[in-house]
Design an enzyme around this catalytic site. Structure first.
Site, mmCIF file in Angstrom:
data_model
loop_
_atom_site.group_PDB
_atom_site.id
_atom_site.type_symbol
_atom_site.label_atom_id
_atom_site.label_comp_id
_atom_site.label_asym_id
_atom_site.label_seq_id
_atom_site.Cartn_x
_atom_site.Cartn_y
_atom_site.Cartn_z
ATOM 1 N N CYS A 134 9.135 60.390 -58.181
ATOM 2 C CA CYS A 134 10.583 60.161 -58.041
ATOM 3 C C CYS A 134 11.153 59.341 -59.191
ATOM 4 C CB CYS A 134 10.886 59.461 -56.725
ATOM 5 S SG CYS A 134 10.220 60.322 -55.315
ATOM 6 N N HIS A 179 17.567 55.586 -56.710
ATOM 7 C CA HIS A 179 16.886 56.748 -56.134
ATOM 8 C C HIS A 179 17.242 56.851 -54.652
ATOM 9 C CE1 HIS A 179 14.087 59.634 -54.803
ATOM 10 N NE2 HIS A 179 13.218 58.779 -54.298
ATOM 11 N N ASN A 214 16.145 63.521 -49.765
ATOM 12 C CA ASN A 214 15.418 62.928 -50.897
ATOM 13 C C ASN A 214 15.030 64.055 -51.861
ATOM 14 O OD1 ASN A 214 13.533 61.814 -52.634
ATOM 15 N ND2 ASN A 214 12.492 60.633 -51.048
HETATM 16 O O1 UT7 Z 1 11.005 59.002 -52.562
HETATM 17 C C1 UT7 Z 1 10.008 58.041 -52.486
HETATM 18 C C2 UT7 Z 1 9.100 58.334 -51.363
HETATM 19 N N1 UT7 Z 1 9.492 58.076 -50.012
HETATM 20 C C3 UT7 Z 1 10.158 56.989 -49.558
HETATM 21 O O2 UT7 Z 1 10.670 56.196 -50.282
HETATM 22 C C4 UT7 Z 1 10.220 56.807 -48.070
HETATM 23 C C5 UT7 Z 1 10.391 55.349 -47.688
HETATM 24 N N2 UT7 Z 1 10.267 55.156 -46.253
HETATM 25 C C6 UT7 Z 1 11.175 55.563 -45.360
HETATM 26 O O3 UT7 Z 1 12.193 56.090 -45.750
HETATM 27 C C7 UT7 Z 1 10.933 55.309 -43.898
HETATM 28 O O4 UT7 Z 1 9.792 54.485 -43.719
HETATM 29 C C8 UT7 Z 1 10.744 56.626 -43.080
HETATM 30 C C9 UT7 Z 1 12.086 57.369 -43.006
HETATM 31 C C10 UT7 Z 1 9.718 57.504 -43.733
HETATM 32 C C11 UT7 Z 1 10.312 56.310 -41.663
HETATM 33 O O5 UT7 Z 1 11.249 55.409 -41.078
HETATM 34 P P1 UT7 Z 1 10.723 54.206 -40.184
HETATM 35 O O6 UT7 Z 1 11.886 53.442 -39.734
HETATM 36 O O7 UT7 Z 1 9.698 53.484 -41.005
HETATM 37 O O8 UT7 Z 1 10.129 54.980 -38.977
HETATM 38 P P2 UT7 Z 1 8.780 54.760 -38.244
HETATM 39 O O9 UT7 Z 1 7.672 55.305 -39.093
HETATM 40 O O10 UT7 Z 1 8.695 53.371 -37.759
HETATM 41 O O11 UT7 Z 1 9.044 55.679 -36.969
HETATM 42 C C12 UT7 Z 1 8.087 56.435 -36.458
HETATM 43 C C13 UT7 Z 1 8.598 57.016 -35.124
HETATM 44 C C14 UT7 Z 1 7.479 57.786 -34.452
HETATM 45 O O12 UT7 Z 1 7.640 57.656 -33.050
HETATM 46 P P3 UT7 Z 1 6.810 56.532 -32.219
HETATM 47 O O13 UT7 Z 1 5.381 56.803 -32.519
HETATM 48 O O14 UT7 Z 1 7.276 55.202 -32.749
HETATM 49 O O15 UT7 Z 1 7.226 56.792 -30.801
HETATM 50 C C15 UT7 Z 1 7.784 59.200 -34.868
HETATM 51 O O16 UT7 Z 1 7.254 60.154 -33.970
HETATM 52 O O17 UT7 Z 1 9.673 57.936 -35.382
HETATM 53 C C16 UT7 Z 1 9.289 59.223 -34.869
HETATM 54 N N3 UT7 Z 1 9.814 60.272 -35.750
HETATM 55 C C17 UT7 Z 1 10.788 61.124 -35.407
HETATM 56 N N4 UT7 Z 1 11.498 61.255 -34.283
HETATM 57 C C18 UT7 Z 1 12.436 62.247 -34.263
HETATM 58 C C19 UT7 Z 1 9.407 60.535 -37.008
HETATM 59 N N5 UT7 Z 1 10.115 61.573 -37.501
HETATM 60 C C20 UT7 Z 1 10.986 61.960 -36.534
HETATM 61 C C21 UT7 Z 1 11.972 62.974 -36.446
HETATM 62 N N6 UT7 Z 1 12.682 63.091 -35.308
HETATM 63 N N7 UT7 Z 1 12.218 63.811 -37.469
#
Ligand code: UT7
Length: 329
Positions: free
Chosen positions: A121, A255, A285
């Site tokens: 990225c 970004h 993204n």
């Molecule tokens: O471009 C450079 C590379 N990437 C990045 O910079 C990404 C940086 N990180 C992020 O943007 C965030 O960490 C994410 C968007 C990837 C994740 O957000 P988060 O607030 O850290 O979410 P999380 O990992 O704490 O949430 C996980 C939960 C899980 O449920 P449980 O296990 O907590 O019940 C997932 O099953 O969110 C759930 N989940 C979804 N639920 C509905 C994950 N994806 C989805 C979805 N719809 N699409």
């Protein structure tokens, strides 16, 4: 985190004289996604700020790149014959080889050296630094930089935690000699488990432990923390090097990985929302494409004015990061 300080070169020669974009025809809203996967619009919007993204159907990355390139060249007042270097940033073109830059070269009818950079990225910031070195050394006069990604081919559409985040597209700019680039800094670490896309081992009879082609794997929260801390440090580092204040930066062009990353940085910096333009709501993204696409949009909408000071920063797999300060001419 084992961060290596990279180059820090002020007064390098570079200015941007034209921008362009190439976006697939098909857009997919969060609601549309729920026809294919168990995705929840509320979760996606509240956790990322993404409302829709564009994905390739029959377009190739070369198609998107060539459209962006031709628009940027036309806006710069040049023709493809006037381009004497093509630098492409991508994590994967239509072929593993030849490079996407060579595919673009053939499509637009340019005759010059061409190569790809993979800094994930952060690719566009790396490309600006490489381009400024060619320009300063007198090895090129008009350089085409194309950033292009087809992330829909890199994610596992069975993994809702990654496939909803990314989109496809291309953006380009033409750069030439000028005094616009005031500061640039590149960083790299080696933290493969945090964000990677594995390649396969092919069908070599000599490999005992076969590795299959993989999809985007990432530890989102680790990248989130890296992004906020690194960009905050980069802003402070750049301002101190240039003896400038936060108020003297007109635009923070970051970004677009997550709206919450951008908001966290803005809140820490106590800066107004208007100074942090976003396009993640419409494109998701786009990896190395998000910053040049923002530049294109802001130029089209006449938001950036001559004399405005822009702070650009990106972060991604590697991990890599980079920032620069550009005065718009
Ligand atoms: O471009 C450079 C590379 N990437 C990045 O910079 C990404 C940086 N990180 C992020 O943007 C965030 O960490 C994410 C968007 C990837 C994740 O957000 P988060 O607030 O850290 O979410 P999380 O990992 O704490 O949430 C996980 C939960 C899980 O449920 P449980 O296990 O907590 O019940 C997932 O099953 O969110 C759930 N989940 C979804 N639920 C509905 C994950 N994806 C989805 C979805 N719809 N699409």
């Amino acid at each position: 985190m084992n961060v290596m300080n990279g180059t820090n070169m002020s007064n390098m020669s570079l200015k941007i004289i034209g921008t362009g974009k190439g976006i697939p025809a098909r857009h997919v809203s969060n609601e549309d996604l729920s026809n294919y996967i168990d995705a929840d619009d509320n979760w996606i919007v509240s956790r990322t700020g993404i409302k829709k993204r564009y994905v390739c159907t029959d377009e190739t990355i070369t198609d998107l790149s060539a459209a962006a390139a031709l628009q940027a060249i036309e806006k710069s007042g040049l023709t493809p014959a006037g381009i004497d270097l093509i630098i492409c940033t991508t994590i994967g073109g239509d072929y593993r080889t030849p490079s996407l830059a060579c595919c673009i070269l053939g499509r637009i009818g340019a005759k010059c050296p061409a190569f790809d950079i993979n800094a994930a990225c952060t690719g566009f910031i790396y490309a600006l630094n490489v381009a400024s070195c060619f320009l300063s050394a007198g090895n090129a006069k008009n350089i085409l930089i194309v950033s292009a990604e087809m992330m829909s081919a890199q994610v596992d559409w069975g993994d809702r935690s990654t496939c909803v985040l990314f989109g496809d597209g291309a953006a380009a700019c033409v750069v030439t000699n000028g005094g616009a680039l005031r500061y640039i800094n590149l960083l790299a670490t080696s933290d493969t488990p945090i964000l990677n896309i594995p390649v396969d081992t092919g069908n070599s009879p000599f490999v005992s432990k076969k590795r299959e082609r993989g999809f985007v794997q990432m530890q989102g929260q680790e990248i989130f923390k890296f992004a906020v801390n690194t960009v905050e440090n980069e802003i402070k580092h750049a301002l101190s090097a240039l003896k400038m204040s936060l108020e003297q930066i007109n635009w923070f062009i970051l970004h677009q990985a997550n709206r919450r990353i951008i908001d966290s940085i803005r809140t820490k910096m106590r800066q107004p929302q208007e100074k942090f333009p976003v396009n993640i709501d419409r494109y998701g993204n786009l990896s190395s494409v998000s910053i040049p696409l923002l530049l294109f949009e802001m130029q089209e909408e006449c938001k950036i004015k001559p004399g405005d000071t822009l702070f650009l920063a990106a972060f991604g797999a590697g991990l890599t990061a980079g920032s620069c300060v550009v005065v718009w001419e």
